[in-house]
Design an enzyme around this catalytic site. Sequence first.
Site, short mmCIF file in Angstrom:
data_model
loop_
_atom_site.label_atom_id
_atom_site.label_comp_id
_atom_site.label_asym_id
_atom_site.label_seq_id
_atom_site.Cartn_x
_atom_site.Cartn_y
_atom_site.Cartn_z
N ARG A 280 45.12 42.32 32.03
CA ARG A 280 45.47 40.91 32.11
C ARG A 280 46.29 40.42 30.92
NH1 ARG A 280 39.45 38.26 31.34
NH2 ARG A 280 40.45 36.42 30.53
N ARG B 259 27.47 30.73 28.77
CA ARG B 259 27.65 32.18 28.91
C ARG B 259 27.38 32.85 27.57
NH1 ARG B 259 33.33 34.72 30.58
NH2 ARG B 259 33.83 34.26 28.41
N ASN C 198 39.55 36.29 36.49
CA ASN C 198 40.49 36.86 35.51
C ASN C 198 40.22 38.35 35.32
OD1 ASN C 198 41.05 34.18 35.21
ND2 ASN C 198 39.94 33.95 33.30
N ASP C 199 38.95 38.67 35.13
CA ASP C 199 38.61 40.09 34.96
C ASP C 199 38.55 40.80 36.30
OD1 ASP C 199 38.41 40.79 32.21
OD2 ASP C 199 36.72 39.43 32.05
N HIS D 178 43.36 35.87 26.66
CA HIS D 178 42.57 34.71 26.25
C HIS D 178 43.37 33.68 25.45
CE1 HIS D 178 39.26 37.06 27.80
NE2 HIS D 178 38.71 35.89 28.00
N CYS E 271 35.00 30.68 38.36
CA CYS E 271 35.33 30.09 37.06
C CYS E 271 36.55 30.74 36.40
CB CYS E 271 34.13 30.14 36.12
SG CYS E 271 33.68 31.80 35.62
N ARG F 224 32.34 29.22 27.13
CA ARG F 224 32.67 30.51 26.51
C ARG F 224 32.19 30.47 25.06
NH1 ARG F 224 37.75 30.10 29.64
NH2 ARG F 224 38.00 32.01 30.84
N GLU G 297 32.58 39.89 37.99
CA GLU G 297 33.95 40.09 37.54
C GLU G 297 34.33 41.57 37.49
OE1 GLU G 297 34.40 38.18 33.71
OE2 GLU G 297 32.41 38.75 33.06
C1 PEP Z 1 36.98 35.68 33.97
O1 PEP Z 1 37.02 36.86 33.66
O2 PEP Z 1 37.49 35.21 35.01
C2 PEP Z 1 36.31 34.71 33.09
C3 PEP Z 1 36.13 33.47 33.45
O3 PEP Z 1 35.93 35.13 31.86
P1 PEP Z 1 36.95 35.38 30.65
O4 PEP Z 1 38.29 34.86 31.06
O5 PEP Z 1 36.39 34.69 29.48
O6 PEP Z 1 36.92 36.87 30.52
MG MG Z 2 35.74 37.66 32.13
#
Ligand code: PEP
Ligand code: MG
Length: 593
Positions: free
Chosen positions: A485, A352, A474-475, A209, A522, A316, A451
């Site tokens: 990640r 979210r 991402n997740d 993050h 996203c 977020r 995710e």
């Molecule tokens: C993701 O996981 O792709 C996402 C958008 O949420 P975050 O990156 O905040 O976990």
């Molecule tokens: Mg996520």
Amino acid sequence: MPKNRKQVAENARSDGARATAAALRGIPASPGVVIGPAFLFGDILGEVEAKRIEPSEVETEIARLDDAVELVKKELTLDAERISSELGDSEAGIFLVHAMILEDVRFLDTIRDRIRTDLVNAESVIAAEMTHMSSVLMASDDSYLRDRSYDITDIGKRVIERMLGVWAHCPLTHPMIVVANELRASDTVSMDRGRVLGFVTEHGGREAHAAILSRALGVPAVVGVPSITGLVRSGELLIVDGSTGDVFVNPPPEMLARYSTKREEEAVAWAALAPFVEKPTSTSDGVCVKLMANISSVEEARDAAAVNVDGIGLFRTEMLFMAEGLGISEDEQYEVYRSVAEIMGTRPVTIRTLDIGGDKFVGSENPLQEHNPHLGYRSIRISLDNPELFTRQMRAILRAGLHGNVRVLWPMISCVDELRAAKTCLEDAKRALREGGVEFLEDVPIGAMIEIPSAVMVADRLAAESDFMSIGTNDLIQYTLAVDRGNVQVDHLYRPHDPAVLALIRRTVESGLAADVPVAVCGEMAGTVSYIPLLLGLGVRELSATPSRILLARRSVCETDSREAGELAERVMSAATVAEAGEILGISSPSGR
Ligand code: PEP
Ligand code: MG
């Protein structure tokens, strides 16, 4: 010995003297070139000032030192007890080693003697001694001894922090490049945006993050630079190239000139994007694409509005909780959500709910000390377990719904049961507002983040009970490929174009289409130019990216032909290997950035 280690050793051998220049390489995490002074985040050793004291003050100074040492020893013993009961004796050992270093009478006597002879404050003597000891250890060929050098600096910092009465890190006094061992998302949000020129970290992956936030801030960042915190001191000049991962410490004039030119060229390239501020987002063959923004603050909502996004695809909200604490009131949240809703007017604002855990904590550390935080107590699991916290947030969102086009998005949904449980809490929030006579948006649209691979496998059922879905790549990538990640060791395995990941994205898109439920992407893939044609080819028609990537993303959409994108997706999907998929896409680095 790796190159960086060698340089550390050379620095150390010259007893603290700095190398004139060092060329290092890490993982590019946020594009752009920046040139400026380093700020070693958490480097209290480097920040301590030497102050002269009078001979009459020596004994008071030594008493201050002794008090701080006793306090830290007690803290270390308590830490060792706590960690031993939570995690076992071997994990607790490091605290006992630290306490033993502070028990060393010779070491403390050296510091006391220097206070007496040099007539300077205790903090500066500790800083000098610890830095010296750490350099000597770092110069060793024995990796065990080199690792101990980190212990020495840790203890030194801790004692100095107690003497100064500070627990956190020094604020940025002017624009600087933040260099850190590892940045947490909470560290990144707490920094003064106007003063952060860039980030360089020793640990942490591209999709951690803190890296995502650096892209949101639009500042260049390089992560995973081995030994950077041992090589740089606050104030030294750095060049950071967030597009290539190159970092130069104390660069020579000709290199400075080269990178200054590169910066100017970048500025020209950015200026060339200006026409895309007003352009509609549609492919060259006329397929409309919704281009929305990922934000974490009102400020970023303004940035997003300035580039004409079609709405906020992901707000977020955890960053708000990180800044204000979990106790942030309904009214305080309402004000923020309402401001974002008003900025966007009729455009959707997807809020979210709290997504903490994993690598995002409220407070400085993960209080649970989980072995596997990404697989542990995070996100919707925490919200469902804490109905007061969850419904407080949803009441604020429901009220803000009267001031724009607000939608609720639930993170980390792994099954229909969780979606239904979240809906029950939403109904509770509505009931409480009704009973209190408070007005709110009754029919707020609800969505699930996709995710986790299990959510993809039941996406048809989730779609049947949702108004929209949003793929968090991402997740999804980390859980599908079992690649953390945020772990630099496995960063090269974090490959968004893995055919397995693409199959999950396609399946989700098809589930949405079948149920007539819109599906957005996203995750960071949505703002990565080399993946945009592929996502369009997989049938994605809504993208949500950080505001600083919006114009690049829009240009990429405008330059894509949707039929060619479909063919591209077919070819990539049928690749047997990840390497083959990468070749078809012309991607050389794992990130595709
Ligand atoms: C993701 O996981 O792709 C996402 C958008 O949420 P975050 O990156 O905040 O976990
Ligand atoms: Mg996520």
